[in-house]
Enzyme design. Structure first.
Site, mmCIF file in Angstrom:
data_model
loop_
_atom_site.group_PDB
_atom_site.id
_atom_site.type_symbol
_atom_site.label_atom_id
_atom_site.label_comp_id
_atom_site.label_asym_id
_atom_site.label_seq_id
_atom_site.Cartn_x
_atom_site.Cartn_y
_atom_site.Cartn_z
ATOM 1 N N GLU A 127 3.631 -3.945 12.868
ATOM 2 C CA GLU A 127 2.793 -2.801 12.485
ATOM 3 C C GLU A 127 1.595 -3.391 11.751
ATOM 4 O O GLU A 127 1.663 -3.647 10.553
ATOM 5 C CB GLU A 127 3.632 -1.920 11.553
ATOM 6 C CG GLU A 127 3.096 -0.556 11.340
ATOM 7 C CD GLU A 127 3.122 0.225 12.615
ATOM 8 O OE1 GLU A 127 2.020 0.462 13.133
ATOM 9 O OE2 GLU A 127 4.222 0.569 13.088
ATOM 10 N N LEU A 128 0.502 -3.642 12.471
ATOM 11 C CA LEU A 128 -0.562 -4.461 11.882
ATOM 12 C C LEU A 128 -1.800 -3.632 11.548
ATOM 13 O O LEU A 128 -1.727 -2.419 11.440
ATOM 14 C CB LEU A 128 -0.868 -5.621 12.831
ATOM 15 C CG LEU A 128 0.384 -6.427 13.226
ATOM 16 C CD1 LEU A 128 0.054 -7.548 14.177
ATOM 17 C CD2 LEU A 128 1.123 -6.949 12.002
ATOM 18 N N ASN A 168 0.810 -1.231 0.000
ATOM 19 C CA ASN A 168 0.000 0.000 0.000
ATOM 20 C C ASN A 168 0.844 1.284 0.000
ATOM 21 O O ASN A 168 0.436 2.292 -0.555
ATOM 22 C CB ASN A 168 -1.039 -0.007 1.135
ATOM 23 C CG ASN A 168 -0.428 -0.120 2.501
ATOM 24 O OD1 ASN A 168 0.724 -0.508 2.642
ATOM 25 N ND2 ASN A 168 -1.201 0.220 3.512
ATOM 26 N N CYS A 188 -3.557 1.618 6.774
ATOM 27 C CA CYS A 188 -3.859 1.004 8.080
ATOM 28 C C CYS A 188 -4.473 2.004 9.055
ATOM 29 O O CYS A 188 -5.186 1.613 9.965
ATOM 30 C CB CYS A 188 -2.630 0.325 8.663
ATOM 31 S SG CYS A 188 -1.197 1.386 8.699
ATOM 32 N N GLY A 227 1.510 -5.490 7.947
ATOM 33 C CA GLY A 227 0.486 -6.237 7.205
ATOM 34 C C GLY A 227 -0.693 -6.540 8.104
ATOM 35 O O GLY A 227 -0.947 -5.810 9.068
ATOM 36 N N SER A 228 -1.388 -7.634 7.800
ATOM 37 C CA SER A 228 -2.629 -7.910 8.531
ATOM 38 C C SER A 228 -2.353 -8.548 9.898
ATOM 39 O O SER A 228 -1.299 -9.136 10.127
ATOM 40 C CB SER A 228 -3.517 -8.828 7.693
ATOM 41 O OG SER A 228 -2.855 -10.044 7.475
ATOM 42 N N LYS A 280 11.929 -7.784 2.359
ATOM 43 C CA LYS A 280 11.044 -8.543 1.457
ATOM 44 C C LYS A 280 10.028 -7.517 0.989
ATOM 45 O O LYS A 280 9.117 -7.146 1.707
ATOM 46 C CB LYS A 280 10.375 -9.687 2.222
ATOM 47 C CG LYS A 280 9.851 -10.829 1.379
ATOM 48 C CD LYS A 280 8.628 -10.516 0.536
ATOM 49 C CE LYS A 280 7.343 -10.308 1.302
ATOM 50 N NZ LYS A 280 6.261 -9.753 0.414
ATOM 51 N N PRO A 301 7.204 -5.522 -1.697
ATOM 52 C CA PRO A 301 5.882 -5.902 -2.200
ATOM 53 C C PRO A 301 5.943 -6.383 -3.660
ATOM 54 O O PRO A 301 6.329 -5.619 -4.543
ATOM 55 C CB PRO A 301 5.087 -4.597 -2.087
ATOM 56 C CG PRO A 301 6.119 -3.518 -2.181
ATOM 57 C CD PRO A 301 7.402 -4.056 -1.660
ATOM 58 N N GLU A 302 5.553 -7.622 -3.876
ATOM 59 C CA GLU A 302 5.584 -8.195 -5.228
ATOM 60 C C GLU A 302 4.615 -7.449 -6.144
ATOM 61 O O GLU A 302 4.804 -7.383 -7.360
ATOM 62 C CB GLU A 302 5.193 -9.687 -5.201
ATOM 63 C CG GLU A 302 6.199 -10.599 -4.526
ATOM 64 C CD GLU A 302 6.192 -10.473 -3.002
ATOM 65 O OE1 GLU A 302 5.159 -10.062 -2.435
ATOM 66 O OE2 GLU A 302 7.241 -10.781 -2.381
ATOM 67 N N GLU A 311 -11.122 -5.402 9.614
ATOM 68 C CA GLU A 311 -10.480 -4.244 8.976
ATOM 69 C C GLU A 311 -10.994 -4.128 7.532
ATOM 70 O O GLU A 311 -10.812 -5.037 6.719
ATOM 71 C CB GLU A 311 -8.962 -4.426 8.963
ATOM 72 C CG GLU A 311 -8.264 -3.211 8.400
ATOM 73 C CD GLU A 311 -6.757 -3.315 8.439
ATOM 74 O OE1 GLU A 311 -6.227 -4.435 8.403
ATOM 75 O OE2 GLU A 311 -6.119 -2.252 8.489
#
Ligand code: NAD
Length: 478
Positions: free
Chosen positions: A250-251, A152, A284, A228-229, A175, A177-178, A381
């Site tokens: 950081e969810l 995002n 988020c 992420g989630s 890693k 974001p693809e 969410e």
């Protein structure tokens, strides 16, 4: 525009994956495949860890002042390439160009701030119980780190991990974001050209679960950071716990917005159009649960609807676009399902609620009223361009609703009463609260959540602490 394929960056070199595997990258505004990103093999990950381990030895011994100079130079290079990076970011992520420019600019600001803060990682002297003893603490970089970052904010989410890690003297494997790899590659090129030694920062892409399963338990890795989630965050934190690795999580969030009946409705609605529909709500800290005091409910909804309906939705590269597409068909279907559930349970779609066009993943800016806590959208969410609105009578009721969920990341409020400000500040269970303006996410302020929204911070001096260990040394005179 020519969209470049993205390769892996390991040990200071750009390379294809060892088995030449790639993942397709799609433009969410058209649904077309526009390029590819290399898919790291286990062998590539092994090389990345070896590089980060060797890079750490070099970087930890580089003075804080030298690290600062490299990072400041990388930030300056990034500013020079702001326009190119922003166009790539919009092409694979979808957000309007103006937002991408802000993201790249703020990434440079974040790097600058962390670079400077890295020069202030002070230890302290603690008065001893004997005159001949000296007691001190010193701060050391925690070691090779791994950051898992989402699509995002493809660049700034990386910088919130890589910036403090490098400033503190850690090496890092990101890693990335693809879904949106091109802007991250620009960032890493800036670091490379700024003189960052080989192996200190590495960028990989691939199958997220495979990468986390390999890197988190790896003995050379000392610190994990994930954005992420909540469900994925819990899995990764458990794995990290099993291997005694430091973590920052950081969810997700489900940010409440409380509008008291003495609020400036004009100012609040204007601010909340920008905050809500930024990046099509895929943020988020996006305001999601709008709690409006009953006396001003209708006035708020009427004023807000006019402003939401005026938003221009389109390809992020087109002039004047204020909201782009969602990242994927999967996200669009998820948002639709929440709206269907809410309407089946009595909610009212006041505007939007539907897909736009036949190409790409566009969804109309949506306002849903008469929502209740029984609806899925008020519990999960939502991560999309929908404002969910309900009214309340007493402030206590709103504070209770605001703190009802396991989430506790961002929160918002508008009021002109000092007493209400105080009650909100004391009552809302959230890592961040912004009152009467949109004020979250600056480099110098802490950014993080409570409860299931995670732990640790990715802004302010707290962000550096996450990449430092404190060692205590006590010395007696011989
Ligand atoms: P998702 O859960 O599939 O992926 C979210 C992120 O987690 C992606 O970056 C993905 O690469 C990563 N991920 C997933 N499984 C992983 C694993 N086993 N190991 C390492 N990384 C892993 O969801 P999605 O549909 O891509 O995104 C929507 C959801 O993700 C939202 O509900 C939101 O909660 C969350 N999200 C949060 C943020 C944030 O800023 N906190 C950003 C993006 C996505």
């Amino acid at each position: 525009m020519n969209y470049p394929d993205t390769r892996l960056f390991i040990n200071g070199e750009w390379c294809d994956s060892s088995d030449r595997r790639t993942i397709a990258v799609t433009n969410p505004a058209t649904g077309d495949v526009i390029g590819a990103v290399s898919h790291a093999s286990i062998g590539d990950l092994e090389r990345a860890v070896a590089a980060a381990a060797a890079g750490f030895i070099v970087w930890a011994k580089t003075s804080a002042f030298e690290r600062y100079k490299v990072l400041r130079k990388a930030a300056a290079l990034l500013r020079e390439r702001l326009e190119d990076a922003a166009r790539l970011l919009t092409t694979d992520e979808g957000k309007p160009l103006a937002e991408s420019r802000l993201e790249v600019g703020s990434s440079a600001d974040l790097i600058d701030w962390f670079a400077e803060e890295g020069r202030r990682t002070y230890g302290r002297t603690i008065p001893a119980r004997s005159c001949s003893v000296q007691q001190v603490t010193i701060k050391d970089p925690v070691g090779p780190s791994v950051g898992f970052t989402p699509w995002n904010f493809p660049m700034s989410q990386i910088v919130r991990k890589l910036g403090p890690a490098l400033a503190a003297g850690c090496s890092i494997i990101v890693k990335g974001p693809e879904e949106a790899p091109a802007a991250p590659a620009v960032l890493f090129r800036c670091l490379q050209e700024a003189g960052l030694p080989a192996g200190v920062a590495n960028l990989v892409f691939g199958t997220p679960a495979e990468i986390s399963q390999f890197l988190i338990p790896h003995p050379a890795v000392r610190k994990i950071s994930f954005t992420g989630s909540v469900p994925v965050g819990k899995q990764l934190a458990s794995l990290a716990g099993l291997h005694m690795k430091r973590v920052t999580m950081e969810l997700g969030g489900h940010a409440p917005v409380i509008i008291a009946d003495d609020a400036n409705i004009e100012a609040a609605t204007t601010a909340l159009v920008g905050a809500k529909f930024r990046n099509a709500g895929q943020v988020c800290i996006s305001p999601t649960r709008f709690l409006i005091q009953s006396r001003v409910h209708d006035q708020f909804v009427e004023t807000y609807l006019k402003k939401v309906e005026a938003l221009k939705v389109g390809d992020g590269l087109a002039e004047g676009t204020q909201m782009g597409p969602l990242i994927s068909e999967r996200r669009r279907a998820a948002v639709e399902a929440l709206i269907e559930d809410a309407t089946a349970k009595g909610a009212n779609v006041a505007t939007g609620g539907k897909r736009i066009g036949n190409t790409g993943y566009f969804f109309a800016p949506t306002v849903v009223t008469e929502v209740t806590s029984r609806m899925r959208a008020m519990n999960e969410e939502p991560f999309g361009p929908v404002a969910w609105i309900r009214s309340f009578v007493d402030l206590d009721e709103a504070i209770e609703e605001a703190s009802r969920l396991p989430f506790g990341l961002g929160s918002y409020a508008w009021t002109t009463s000092a007493a209400t400000v105080r009650r909100l500040a004391q009552g809302i269970q959230a890592g961040m609260l912004t009152i009467n303006h949109i004020g979250l996410g600056l480099p110098e302020t802490p950014y993080g959540g409570v409860k299931d929204s995670g732990h640790g911070y990715e802004g302010g001096s707290e962000a550096l602490e996450a990449y430092l260990t404190t060692r205590f040394i006590t010395m007696d005179a011989i």
